[in-house]
Design an enzyme around this catalytic site. Structure first.
Site, mmCIF file in Angstrom:
data_model
loop_
_atom_site.group_PDB
_atom_site.id
_atom_site.type_symbol
_atom_site.label_atom_id
_atom_site.label_comp_id
_atom_site.label_asym_id
_atom_site.label_seq_id
_atom_site.Cartn_x
_atom_site.Cartn_y
_atom_site.Cartn_z
ATOM 1 N N ASP A 182 3.705 51.258 -17.852
ATOM 2 C CA ASP A 182 2.472 51.643 -18.571
ATOM 3 C C ASP A 182 2.706 51.888 -20.057
ATOM 4 O O ASP A 182 1.999 52.687 -20.680
ATOM 5 C CB ASP A 182 1.832 52.905 -17.950
ATOM 6 C CG ASP A 182 1.649 52.770 -16.468
ATOM 7 O OD1 ASP A 182 1.207 51.694 -16.048
ATOM 8 O OD2 ASP A 182 1.959 53.722 -15.735
ATOM 9 N N GLY A 238 -0.256 46.770 -14.101
ATOM 10 C CA GLY A 238 -1.595 46.821 -14.685
ATOM 11 C C GLY A 238 -1.467 46.664 -16.177
ATOM 12 O O GLY A 238 -1.034 47.572 -16.860
ATOM 13 N N HIS A 239 -1.787 45.484 -16.672
ATOM 14 C CA HIS A 239 -1.647 45.212 -18.105
ATOM 15 C C HIS A 239 -3.031 45.134 -18.735
ATOM 16 O O HIS A 239 -3.835 44.288 -18.363
ATOM 17 C CB HIS A 239 -0.884 43.904 -18.325
ATOM 18 C CG HIS A 239 0.554 43.995 -17.912
ATOM 19 N ND1 HIS A 239 1.384 42.926 -17.816
ATOM 20 C CD2 HIS A 239 1.300 45.077 -17.579
ATOM 21 C CE1 HIS A 239 2.588 43.327 -17.438
ATOM 22 N NE2 HIS A 239 2.557 44.629 -17.275
ATOM 23 N N LYS A 291 2.691 47.083 -22.534
ATOM 24 C CA LYS A 291 3.323 45.757 -22.645
ATOM 25 C C LYS A 291 2.289 44.649 -22.759
ATOM 26 O O LYS A 291 2.484 43.676 -23.463
ATOM 27 C CB LYS A 291 4.206 45.490 -21.423
ATOM 28 C CG LYS A 291 5.368 46.429 -21.310
ATOM 29 C CD LYS A 291 6.153 46.182 -20.044
ATOM 30 C CE LYS A 291 5.409 46.565 -18.778
ATOM 31 N NZ LYS A 291 5.154 47.992 -18.603
ATOM 32 N N GLN A 328 6.180 46.934 -15.087
ATOM 33 C CA GLN A 328 6.814 48.257 -14.889
ATOM 34 C C GLN A 328 7.768 48.570 -16.061
ATOM 35 O O GLN A 328 7.564 48.049 -17.137
ATOM 36 C CB GLN A 328 7.543 48.330 -13.538
ATOM 37 C CG GLN A 328 6.633 48.282 -12.316
ATOM 38 C CD GLN A 328 6.312 46.883 -11.855
ATOM 39 O OE1 GLN A 328 7.166 46.032 -11.796
ATOM 40 N NE2 GLN A 328 5.058 46.642 -11.507
HETATM 41 P P1 IMP Z 1 5.550 50.107 -5.987
HETATM 42 O O1 IMP Z 1 5.974 49.195 -7.100
HETATM 43 O O2 IMP Z 1 4.084 49.987 -5.658
HETATM 44 O O3 IMP Z 1 6.430 49.975 -4.785
HETATM 45 O O4 IMP Z 1 5.731 51.628 -6.481
HETATM 46 C C1 IMP Z 1 7.017 52.188 -6.733
HETATM 47 C C2 IMP Z 1 6.975 53.100 -7.934
HETATM 48 O O5 IMP Z 1 6.745 52.343 -9.113
HETATM 49 C C3 IMP Z 1 5.842 54.148 -7.914
HETATM 50 O O6 IMP Z 1 6.300 55.323 -8.555
HETATM 51 C C4 IMP Z 1 4.751 53.493 -8.734
HETATM 52 O O7 IMP Z 1 3.862 54.442 -9.291
HETATM 53 C C5 IMP Z 1 5.590 52.813 -9.792
HETATM 54 N N1 IMP Z 1 4.929 51.646 -10.392
HETATM 55 C C6 IMP Z 1 4.776 50.425 -9.854
HETATM 56 N N2 IMP Z 1 4.145 49.614 -10.703
HETATM 57 C C7 IMP Z 1 3.919 50.312 -11.808
HETATM 58 C C8 IMP Z 1 3.331 50.001 -13.077
HETATM 59 O O8 IMP Z 1 2.904 48.874 -13.359
HETATM 60 N N3 IMP Z 1 3.282 51.015 -13.972
HETATM 61 C C9 IMP Z 1 3.793 52.240 -13.707
HETATM 62 N N4 IMP Z 1 4.354 52.580 -12.566
HETATM 63 C C10 IMP Z 1 4.420 51.620 -11.614
#
Ligand code: IMP
Length: 412
Positions: A13, A40-41, A16, A208
């Site tokens: 977040d 989420g971009h 990017k 991420q």
């Molecule tokens: P997952 O990727 O859904 O398996 O989540 C694993 C961890 O990564 C959790 O703490 C999510 O909140 C975090 N996470 C996954 N995608 C994002 C992102 O795009 N931005 C911020 N945190 C993320």
């Protein structure tokens, strides 16, 4: 511009999408190389806001070639929904080696969360990567291939326990339609990228952030792929020497969604204020993000494990109005000063932040067009980040719109 990566240096977040979008006019190709619709971009221009989850941020530029590379995991339904919403023409290729997120992965993710409590996005990302590494996953080539009916029926039958109240024949029909929709975009993208790499500029878009990397992140509170620059070759099928550097996108403060240690975390009024001004609510899940000061232990760690050549500092405007701004520069663990992140989450939980304090600024900076025009204290804050990380800052973002971007130094 060289072939570069744009990636998050914190917990995701970082903005990017905005930085990628800003740079796409200089790139011919934008490649997403890991993750799926957990990302989420947000991209904002001409007063319109676009929330992209799966598609590369170059998709809004009709001239850009967009690639969803083999390291991604793709939910066909989310792909259909996101692509159908686009109003512009676009150019897109999906790797035949990427893996498919199926409904049982999503259900497994939700059920795992009741025990593990990682705070995932519930998008089935972890279970899809588990199936990939367990050699049971479904690759795009098979999903759109001539035997897809047989393959999907078998997979849905095997995972029936996660598909309660679902008619398997109907589900197969639905996914065959989605496969049909996806088919025309599928290609051997490694072949394509290797053909283009000598004549076109490629921008690799991380999802991420490095601290969520499955190898180097704050395990187990991580995602199931690697957002580092180091992971690009394996995730795209391009040799490492074609990638000339990485822009590390860094918020002017820190945020984290999901669980896990966060030494610089702030609570109370100050955290609420930053959360509201910065609109720190998840693009994918809507969850309020946890807020903290900027932490240069985190950035230096990301620099080491990922490779970061230059920084893009985003959301600087959110800090306007604060009397004092702190930066975490070290941790205290069991009475000892440390300047790196311990491997054990138990140790990381015990780390106490050591901070320095800088004076804030009151002037509105959202219309500032050059580094020199920034208030002195804002300039000093940026210079301090450069000093503490040894990484030059090339971009400063002072608002969500494309035009609210200051180029401090040439980007690679
Ligand atoms: P997952 O990727 O859904 O398996 O989540 C694993 C961890 O990564 C959790 O703490 C999510 O909140 C975090 N996470 C996954 N995608 C994002 C992102 O795009 N931005 C911020 N945190 C993320």
């Amino acid at each position: 511009m060289e072939n570069i990566a744009v990636l998050g240096t914190q917990w995701g977040d970082e903005g990017k999408g905005k930085i990628t979008d800003y740079l796409t006019s200089r790139a011919d190709v934008v490649v997403r190389y890991q993750g799926g619709n957990n990302a989420g971009h947000t991209v904002k221009f001409d007063g319109k806001k676009y929330a992209l989850h799966l598609l590369p941020s170059g998709i809004l530029n009709p001239k850009t070639i967009n690639v969803m590379a083999n390291g991604m995991v793709i939910n066909p339904e989310a792909f259909y929904d996101e692509l159908s919403k686009l109003e512009n023409s676009f150019n897109l290729y999906i790797s035949d080696r990427a893996h498919i997120v199926l409904p049982y992965h999503i259900e497994k993710d939700k059920r795992n969360e009741t025990k593990d409590n990682i705070g995932t996005t519930h998008k089935g990302i972890g279970p899809t990567y588990e199936d990939k590494y367990g050699r049971r996953g479904v690759r795009v080539a098979d999903f759109v291939g001539p035997h897809n009916k047989e393959i999907l029926t078998k997979k849905f039958e095997e995972n029936k326990a996660y598909l309660s109240n679902v008619d398997i024949n109907e589900l197969v029909s639905k996914y065959l339609e989605l496969a049909n929709f996806m088919k025309s975009y599928v290609k051997d993208t490694s072949y394509l990228l290797n053909e283009m790499v000598h004549t076109k500029k490629i921008l690799f878009e991380g999802a991420q952030g490095v601290l969520l990397c499955i190898d180097h992140g704050t395990f187990p509170y991580v995602t199931s792929s690697s957002p580092t620059a180091a992971s690009i070759p394996i995730n795209t099928g391009l040799a490492p020497w074609f990638i000339k550097g990485a822009i590390g996108v860094t918020k002017a403060y820190s945020t984290r969604v999901g669980n896990g240690p966060f030494p610089s975390e702030l609570f109370g009024e100050l955290a609420d204020k930053i959360r509201i001004i910065g609109n720190e609510f998840g693009t994918t899940t809507g969850r309020p993000r946890r807020i903290g000061w900027l932490d240069t232990v985190v950035i230096n760690y990301s620099k080491r494990v990922s490779g970061i050549s230059t920084l893009a500092i985003t959301l600087l405007d959110v800090l306007t109005g604060l009397d004092e701004i702190k930066i975490v520069t070290k941790y205290l663990l069991d009475g000892k000063e440390i300047d790196s992140i311990p491997a054990s989450v138990k140790d990381f939980e015990r780390c106490e932040p050591m901070t320095i304090s800088l004076p804030g600024w009151k002037e509105d900076i959202t219309q500032v067009k050059s580094f020199d025009e920034l208030p002195t204290n804002a300039k000093n804050y940026i210079k301090k980040i450069e000093e503490l990380t040894g990484i030059p800052v090339s971009i400063v973002s002072v608002g969500p719109d494309r035009i609210q971007t200051i180029e401090v130094k040439p980007v690679l």
